[in-house]
Scaffold this active site. Structure first.
Site, PDB file in Angstrom:
ATOM      1  N   SER A  61      -9.336   1.437   3.136  1.00 42.64           N
ATOM      2  CA  SER A  61      -8.506   2.280   2.285  1.00 42.64           C
ATOM      3  C   SER A  61      -7.436   1.510   1.520  1.00 42.64           C
ATOM      4  CB  SER A  61      -7.843   3.375   3.133  1.00 42.64           C
ATOM      5  OG  SER A  61      -6.988   2.804   4.120  1.00 42.64           O
ATOM      6  N   LYS A  97       0.839  -1.194   0.000  1.00 37.34           N
ATOM      7  CA  LYS A  97       0.000   0.000   0.000  1.00 37.34           C
ATOM      8  C   LYS A  97       0.879   1.250   0.000  1.00 37.34           C
ATOM      9  CE  LYS A  97      -3.863   1.842   2.801  1.00 37.34           C
ATOM     10  NZ  LYS A  97      -4.718   1.528   3.973  1.00 37.34           N
ATOM     11  N   SER A 122      -9.759  -1.057   7.037  1.00 41.50           N
ATOM     12  CA  SER A 122      -9.152  -0.827   5.727  1.00 41.50           C
ATOM     13  C   SER A 122      -8.446  -2.025   5.114  1.00 41.50           C
ATOM     14  CB  SER A 122      -8.181   0.354   5.805  1.00 41.50           C
ATOM     15  OG  SER A 122      -8.878   1.557   6.029  1.00 41.50           O
TER      16      SER A 122
END
Length: 442
Positions: free
Chosen positions: A155, A80, A179
């Site tokens: 996310s 990420k 997330s």
């Protein structure tokens, strides 16, 4: 080689150990798949080809000498875009950090690299990690594997998409309110939320330091266990012999059963039926204190997030997606005394929760109450965006508020996951539970 793109990390690692799979060829297969994929630029922010091949070559040399560092030594994964990586732009999905290039790898990336993990590159995410939907008009919105016109969950949106679209074996994400688990549920993956503090946040762009955690989005529970070990330097959990026979679960009614989409409700009931058939005892429970804790989430999350980011945000608010800007700014509405009082109350509610669920091997609920919302409608309809964002994260946020480990597993129904809430620092037991449930649902 094409089947390598579908294999689990554990199986690939065993293939490397047996001399049947070349880490260099495996990594090149993934790099080629990324380069050829029409949605690659919506999934990856940058592909670190040079680093990936260098790490794969080192892994291949170790394999030939019988000096492998771990089972996942030589297996390629994604990260990420809030994990610092030396010399590679890391912007956490925001133009507020445009062009930011760290000097050092995040500690989690260092740890995984020391276990032989191959870094394919960085994946898109919700802006500054402050949304469970995965919508990011500023940078890019990755696709959902079950509906490319829908958001993938956030996310850790690109992390989930990278695995679901066969462009990484595992994605490393972060989870502050859900997330890791939301994109895992909506893309039919396994997602592990670790206990706060278990894995170092050094070199990770923060959202809420008291809630931020790191975890894998993976193809199997075994893979989640392998990457937990790689991230924190522990020994992989032994999943052999995991069974549901005699296990006791709570089926959480409070909050978690409200306003479920029909498909989600049906998938959850079918899941419970299958778990009972495999020998599990499941008891519906109400924990009223969950409702009290959820009422505190707005002040706790937004106050800390705005406190960490207000100077950067207010220096250039026009660079932000307005929905995310509004969510951050809501944190300025709370007094410091109220924030302190909210934390004191939450600590009490966490103790009540621990006592209420102590007799159980896990607490079950749907991972997300809703299915992935439509991208176009989210961008056009403010009320729909706000409602969808709150609902998407509601059930996962229970785990964050209670400070426990949590796992999302696919149920076999598209974009419908089942969440197992474990104990604080209870990842080993939780993963064994997850392995048993995974077998029952296979």
């Amino acid at each position: 080689m094409s089947n390598w793109l579908k294999m689990s990390a554990g199986d690939l690692g065993r293939g490397i150990a047996a001399g049947e799979i070349s880490p260099v060829a495996l990594t090149q297969t993934y790099l080629d798949a990324i380069a050829a994929h029409p949605l690659r630029d919506r999934i990856y922010t940058v592909v670190t080809t040079k680093r990936a091949l260098a790490e794969a070559e080192a892994a291949e040399a170790r394999a030939k000498l019988g000096l492998r560092l771990s089972l996942v030594d030589g297996v390629p994964i994604s990260w990420k875009d809030l994990f610092d990586s030396a010399g590679t732009v890391t912007e956490a999905g925001s133009d507020l950090l445009r062009g930011r290039v760290p000097d050092h790898d995040a500690q989690a990336l260092q740890a995984a690299s020391a276990m032989g993990a191959v870094c394919l590159g960085k994946t898109h995410m919700s802006e500054l990690a402050f949304s469970g939907l995965g919508l990011n008009p500023v940078k890019a919105t990755p696709p959902c594997v079950n509906d490319i016109d829908a958001v993938p969950g956030g996310s850790s949106s690109g992390a989930g998409a990278s695995v679901a679209f066969d462009l990484a074996v595992c994605g490393i994400g972060s989870d502050t309110g859900g997330s890791v688990r939301i994109p895992s549920a909506w893309n039919d993956l396994v997602g592990l939320k670790t206990t706060s503090g278990r894995i170092s946040l050094d070199g990770v762009v923060p959202l809420c330091l008291k809630f931020d955690t790191i975890g894998p989005l993976a193809r199997s529970v075994e893979d989640a266990a392998l990457y937990l070990a790689a991230l924190d330097g522990s020994k992989p959990v032994d999943l052999r012999g995991a069974t549901l026979e005699g296990m006791q679960f709570a089926d959480l009614q409070t909050v978690a059963r409200d306003d479920l989409a029909p498909e989600v409700a049906a998938a959850h009931e079918a899941t419970l039926t299958r778990l009972r058939a495999a020998g599990a005892k499941i008891t519906p429970i109400d924990v009223p204190q969950v409702q009290e804790a959820m009422a505190l989430s707005a002040i706790l999350f937004t106050t800390e997030a705005y406190g960490l980011w207000k100077d950067v945000i207010e220096a250039a608010p026009d660079r932000m997606f307005p929905e995310i800007l509004e969510r951050f700014r809501s944190g300025r509405n709370h007094a410091g005394a109220d924030y302190v009082a909210a934390w004191a109350k939450l600590e009490h509610l966490r103790r009540v929760w621990e006592q209420a669920v102590a007799p159980f091997d896990g607490v079950l609920c749907p991972t997300a109450p809703i299915l992935p919302p439509n991208v176009a409608r989210l961008q056009l309809d403010h009320e729909y965006y706000v409602k969808s964002n709150i609902l998407a994260l509601r059930n996962t946020r229970i785990g964050n508020m209670m400070g426990v480990s949590a796992l999302s597993l696919p149920t076999g129904v598209a974009s419908c996951g089942v969440q197992i809430l474990g104990k604080r620092d209870g990842e080993a037991a939780l993963l064994r539970v997850g392995a048993a449930i995974e077998t029952a649902l296979a």
